[in-house]
Design an enzyme around this catalytic site. Structure first.
Site, PDB file in Angstrom:
ATOM      1  N   SER A 151       0.850  -1.194   0.000  1.00  7.16           N
ATOM      2  CA  SER A 151       0.000   0.000   0.000  1.00  7.16           C
ATOM      3  C   SER A 151       0.879   1.235   0.000  1.00  7.16           C
ATOM      4  O   SER A 151       1.931   1.255   0.654  1.00  7.16           O
ATOM      5  CB  SER A 151      -0.900   0.017   1.235  1.00  7.16           C
ATOM      6  OG  SER A 151      -1.560   1.269   1.367  1.00  7.16           O
ATOM      7  N   TYR A 175      -2.181   0.497   9.998  1.00  4.79           N
ATOM      8  CA  TYR A 175      -2.121  -0.214   8.712  1.00  4.79           C
ATOM      9  C   TYR A 175      -0.820   0.110   7.979  1.00  4.79           C
ATOM     10  O   TYR A 175      -0.136  -0.785   7.472  1.00  4.79           O
ATOM     11  CB  TYR A 175      -3.328   0.197   7.879  1.00  4.79           C
ATOM     12  CG  TYR A 175      -3.412  -0.432   6.516  1.00  4.79           C
ATOM     13  CD1 TYR A 175      -3.722  -1.780   6.370  1.00  4.79           C
ATOM     14  CD2 TYR A 175      -3.210   0.329   5.368  1.00  4.79           C
ATOM     15  CE1 TYR A 175      -3.813  -2.346   5.107  1.00  4.79           C
ATOM     16  CE2 TYR A 175      -3.302  -0.233   4.111  1.00  4.79           C
ATOM     17  CZ  TYR A 175      -3.600  -1.579   3.982  1.00  4.79           C
ATOM     18  OH  TYR A 175      -3.688  -2.137   2.734  1.00  4.79           O
TER      19      TYR A 175
END
Length: 405
Positions: free
Chosen positions: A219, A232
């Site tokens: 990501s 995250y």
């Protein structure tokens, strides 16, 4: 000074024939990029005729044409043959769509899901060939990982394991670091890092034997400080560094490692507004009273609203990510990094080359723009003139009625 004569018609025919042969040999996508490249080459040709002697002009045009063709041509790919791939997180999103595509291409697909009777597993059973095998896997449970390793060995005895796609991911909080329980950091690390690490290490003997591929879905939040995604993002940053280390260490074994850094896409988890609402309520219920008073419930509601608003920009077509995973598995020379998604080039340019203030403002504009915590708002108990003066002197006044003026 007298100009050199430009090549004669016969010479031009020879150059054109060679260029056409190169064009036919290249597997090019006919579309806007190719048309734009041809237009630029034509403009460059016009400039070269007027500014450069023929030898230099030909060298410039040849170099420009080679660069354009190499950028636009599809890289040579390996045949699918009897290759087997294990994909984690196939309940939905990228994992499910990748499993469907690879199965249609002829791969033997081992797809892991959290629930064997869930909607994603049922869809895969209905639309895929008998080659696709489903396996229940929770990356937080060592027993599940051990069972997945044995399952993979048993189902790849004749074909070998060509690829591992680390797709399963987890995020259950969107909040400032101070507001995020430490348990959320641990849960993200358990799935996004430790579970994937244990599975990857367990499959390395098979991947070394086949000189295969490791593909990991990361990501951009692991590369840059997205607001409210620290839990995250830190897990994805750890995973990216691990994959870079694997890439170096496994090079002598012929194992190639790639990381996919997708933009925002409309996967099922992104679109599940009810799930995000439930997580917000759990966060509010878990906060100590002191923190809740300092930040305010409306502060968390504002973050939640900004996050949901940013998801409206998510792309509905998941094929760019699926295509990137497929290329990483089959390209003769796969890239170390893939960036499927709109606007990622601009985002990374801003992150790496512009001042920190502009980087922060960019992420706030397109993701989450914080409002003032309750304790820092003028007139609130505990707010002081010194604190007010320490605030951002140039806030964005139009983002929210609660943003600092």
């Amino acid at each position: 000074m007298e100009r050199w004569p430009w090549p004669s018609g016969g010479a031009w025919l020879l150059v054109a024939a060679r260029a056409l042969l190169q064009l036919l040999r290249a597997d090019l996508r006919l579309g806007r990029p190719l048309l734009a490249a041809l237009a630029l080459l034509a403009a460059l040709d016009w400039l070269c005729q007027r500014l450069l002697p023929p030898p230099a002009a030909l060298a410039v045009l040849a170099a420009a044409g080679w660069i354009a063709l190499s950028r636009l041509a599809r890289p040579p790919r390996l045949p699918v043959a009897t290759r087997a791939v294990l994909i984690t997180g196939c309940d939905s999103g990228f994992g499910k769509e990748t499993a469907k595509k690879l199965d249609a291409m002829g791969f033997t697909v081992l797809a892991t899901v959290l629930e064997l009777d869930g909607p994603g597993a049922l869809e895969l059973r209905a639309c895929c060939s008998p080659r696709l095998r489903l396996l229940q896997l929770d990356l937080t449970k060592p027993a599940d990982i051990s069972r997945a390793l044995e399952f993979t060995k048993a189902h790849t005895t004749s074909t070998g394991l060509w690829g591992l796609v680390n797709n399963a991911g987890h995020n259950n909080v969107v909040a400032d670091v101070e507001l995020s329980p430490v348990a959320t950091f641990r849960s993200c690390m358990e799935v996004n890092f430790f579970g994937a690490l244990e599975l990857t290490k367990g499959l390395l003997p098979l991947l070394r034997r086949s000189r295969g591929r490791i593909v990991t879905v990361g990501s951009p939040a692991g590369d840059m400080p997205y607001p409210c995604l620290a839990a995250y993002g830190t897990s994805k940053a750890a995973m990216a560094l691990l994959m870079d280390t694997f890439s170096c260490e496994l090079l002598p074994w012929g194992v190639k490692v790639s990381i996919i850094q997708p933009g925002c896409f409309k996967t099922e988890s992104v679109q599940n507004v009810g799930q995000w609402e439930q997580r917000k309520q759990l966060l509010l219920a878990s906060l100590p009273q002191e923190l809740l008073q300092a930040y305010g419930e409306d502060y968390i509601e504002h973050l939640h609203g900004q996050f949901l608003h940013s998801l409206r920009l998510a792309l509905p077509d998941l094929s760019p990510v699926v295509d990137a995973i497929t290329d990483a598995l089959l390209a003769a020379q796969p890239r170390r990094r893939y960036y499927p998604g709109r606007g990622l080039g601009l985002m990374y340019f801003i992150h790496y080359y512009l001042p920190e203030g502009l980087r922060r403002r960019f992420l706030q504009t397109f993701f989450i723009n914080h409002c003032l915590p309750r304790a820092l708002r003028p007139g609130q108990p505990g707010s002081t003139p010194a604190q007010d003066a320490a605030l951002d002197p140039d806030p964005n006044p139009g983002s929210s009625p609660m943003t600092a003026q």
